[in-house]
Scaffold this motif. Structure first.
Motif, short mmCIF file in Angstrom:
data_model
loop_
_atom_site.label_atom_id
_atom_site.label_comp_id
_atom_site.label_asym_id
_atom_site.label_seq_id
_atom_site.Cartn_x
_atom_site.Cartn_y
_atom_site.Cartn_z
N SER A 343 0.58 -1.09 -0.01
CA SER A 343 -0.40 -0.17 0.04
C SER A 343 1.72 0.78 -0.17
O SER A 343 2.58 1.10 0.03
CB SER A 343 -1.19 -0.45 1.35
OG SER A 343 0.12 0.44 2.16
N ARG A 344 0.55 2.38 -0.83
CA ARG A 344 1.37 3.71 -0.21
C ARG A 344 1.46 4.12 0.91
O ARG A 344 2.26 4.37 1.50
CB ARG A 344 -0.01 4.51 -1.01
CG ARG A 344 0.83 5.85 -0.89
CD ARG A 344 -0.64 6.69 -1.91
NE ARG A 344 0.75 8.14 -2.06
CZ ARG A 344 1.23 8.59 -3.13
NH1 ARG A 344 0.70 7.92 -4.40
NH2 ARG A 344 2.03 10.44 -3.75
N ASP A 345 0.36 4.08 2.24
CA ASP A 345 0.61 4.53 3.72
C ASP A 345 1.96 3.60 4.07
O ASP A 345 2.67 3.79 4.56
CB ASP A 345 -0.37 3.48 4.87
CG ASP A 345 -1.72 4.41 3.87
OD1 ASP A 345 -1.32 5.03 3.45
OD2 ASP A 345 -2.58 4.23 5.03
N SER A 464 -1.04 -9.21 -4.87
CA SER A 464 -1.32 -7.48 -5.60
C SER A 464 -2.02 -8.29 -7.15
O SER A 464 -1.77 -9.79 -7.21
CB SER A 464 -0.36 -7.02 -5.30
OG SER A 464 -0.29 -6.61 -4.46
#
Length: 514
Positions: A343-345, A464
């Protein structure tokens, strides 16, 4: 010196006008090497007759193939050995791009043709300790030690002997949500080795008489693993954070279930969790994509896509635990909920970790320490260490601090380190940019190695949509804004933490006191 002597001998042998002057060679060698006396007679190591008889060009002598027996003899007697050079990868770093393919039954393959004579294979399953229940806790540790055993196609002896005969190194790694079975072998043995490491997925047996020594090995490995304080703390932190279910399952064998883990139990577990083709990725470094896909299809064609689901893991937090042990020092883990893998986080949290001073690209001379070390140093008079922890799973994660200090100073070191984390909300653009460069170096270095490529591409293929290139990740890191960094720092500071410690607990603060 040896090379220089050979060069002089060849030069003297080639020039007929100097052959008669061989007697002057000791004087030359004495001046160069210092090991011969001037009056010592030098015995020639060159067969001058062969030199005259066989006129073999130097370029042909250095060839590996296409030499006649006479030419080979001339090269040998003329002090010129056959030599050749080949391209070999440095440190296993591949020289080609990763190519991902999804087969018709759902199995994903990733191939990186690095032109290496050694092939590195990996079969990755999206199954781990989180799939275990209270009754089956430790069953994967037993399966790990019984792998390569009897199947419907091979005996126990054949399952172990044939990979050894191929010169393969087979390793079984067990994680909380992924299993990796990796092997390194010569290129021409790749098909046989891949067949072996997938046999227990397709047609396992797991006889009871094979499970008994596997249980004993699992118990010994568990005792050895939990004897390490760092491993013990991490296991305890997961148990508290996820209430002992899902990701909170211990990585080690539970002796209490020794009687319930039988052949039928193991076969049922394998049938329920190992047969989902959408949950399997086969990675090969040193093989082209077409060959990799053909082998995976040949050995895993019988698998079908399923809907295997894992136990959801919910972060609880606001819990602490201490394990008393001898010695004056104390180890502590202070962690909060992290971000899911990919994830981007997760990249934002890794960026915060770089800003604190964790990870590579550190200056080891002078006084240019990270923020964590610099803030805690004034409060200590004994050796100490502070580092960051970052773990990511498919639906959760763990992020925080790992601290080791003297028992009298552990509270001060923890408080100063937590204060540094709170200060991330006031980070400048210059600090964020430096952390971005450091994080990109870490990503590139990890994905340059063979192990990094195999683990990351397999994880991305299972959890993913497919492998992500290094360029894409670096571009995402560059696109992170200062506002995202500040918001993530605020989220970390307001989350419910977990505190676990080991060692001297006399002055160990409670979680609510921090």
């Amino acid at each position: 010196q040896h090379y220089f002597i050979q060069s002089n001998l060849r030069m003297l042998a080639a020039r007929s006008q100097q052959v008669a002057g061989l007697s002057t060679l000791p004087a030359i060698l004495h001046r160069i090497v210092g090991r011969f006396r001037v009056d010592e007679e030098y015995k020639s190591h060159v067969n001058l007759e062969l030199e005259d008889k066989y006129e073999v060009p130097l370029s042909k002598m250095l060839q590996r193939n296409n030499l006649t027996e006479l030419e080979m003899k001339g090269a040998k007697e003329g002090l010129i050995s056959q030599q050749y050079k080949e391209h070999l990868p440095y440190n296993g770093a591949p020289v080609a791009e990763a190519v991902g393919v999804r087969l018709s039954n759902g199995v994903s393959t990733v191939a990186v043709d690095s032109s290496s004579p050694i092939v590195h294979l990996g079969v990755y399953l999206g199954v781990g300790k989180r799939q275990e229940t209270r009754d089956t806790a430790g069953i994967l540790n037993v399966i790990k030690n019984a792998w390569l055993g009897s199947t419907t196609r091979r005996t126990y002896i054949g399952g172990h002997r044939e990979p050894i005969q191929c010169g393969a190194n087979v390793d079984f790694n067990l994680g909380r949500e992924m299993i990796s079975i990796t092997a390194s072998c010569p290129r021409d043995k790749a098909d046989l080795v891949l067949d072996h490491i997938t046999q227990n997925i397709i047609c396992p047996e797991f006889f009871n008489h094979e499970l008994m020594p596997a249980k004993a090995s699992a118990a010994a490995q568990g005792a050895a693993g939990l004897s390490d304080p760092a491993t013990l703390l991490m296991d305890e932190a997961h148990r508290l954070a996820y209430r002992g279910t899902g990701l909170g399952r211990s990585l080690f064998y539970n002796k209490a279930n020794c009687g319930t883990i039988t052949r039928d139990t193991v076969l049922d577990f394998v049938a329920a969790n190992f047969k989902d083709s959408n949950n399997i990725s086969v990675v090969g470094v040193g093989m082209d994509s077409e060959t990799m896909s053909e082998l995976a299809d040949e050995y895993l064609w019988s698998l079908e896509g399923g809907s295997a689901s894992s136990t959801p893991s919910t972060w609880t937090g606001m819990r602490d635990s201490h394990i008393e042990a001898g010695g004056a020092d104390t180890r502590a883990l202070y962690v909060c909920e992290g971000a899911p893998a990919g994830s981007r986080d997760q990249l934002v949290m890794d960026l915060l970790r770089s800003m604190l001073g964790g990870g590579p690209a550190a200056v080891h001379r002078g006084s240019n320490h990270g923020k964590l070390i610099s803030s805690a140093a004034p409060y200590t008079s004994h050796p100490f260490s502070v580092d960051t922890v970052s773990l990511s799973y498919s639906d959760s994660g763990m992020w925080g601090l790992s601290v080791t200090a003297h028992g009298d100073e552990i509270g001060d070191v923890l408080k100063s380190s937590i204060g540094v984390v709170r200060g991330l909300q006031d980070s400048t653009d210059e600090e964020i940019q430096a952390a971005k460069n450091k994080l990109k170096l870490s990503v590139i270095a990890e994905r340059e190695s063979r192990a990094g490529i195999m683990a990351n591409t397999a994880t991305e293929s299972i959890f993913s949509n497919g492998p992500v290139s290094t360029t894409q990740i670096c571009d995402t890191i560059d696109s992170i804004t200062s506002e995202e960094v500040v918001n993530m720092a605020k989220k970390i500071n307001s989350s419910a933490p977990v505190l676990v410690s080991y060692g001297n607990g006399e002055h160990m603060p409670l979680q609510r006191e921090l």
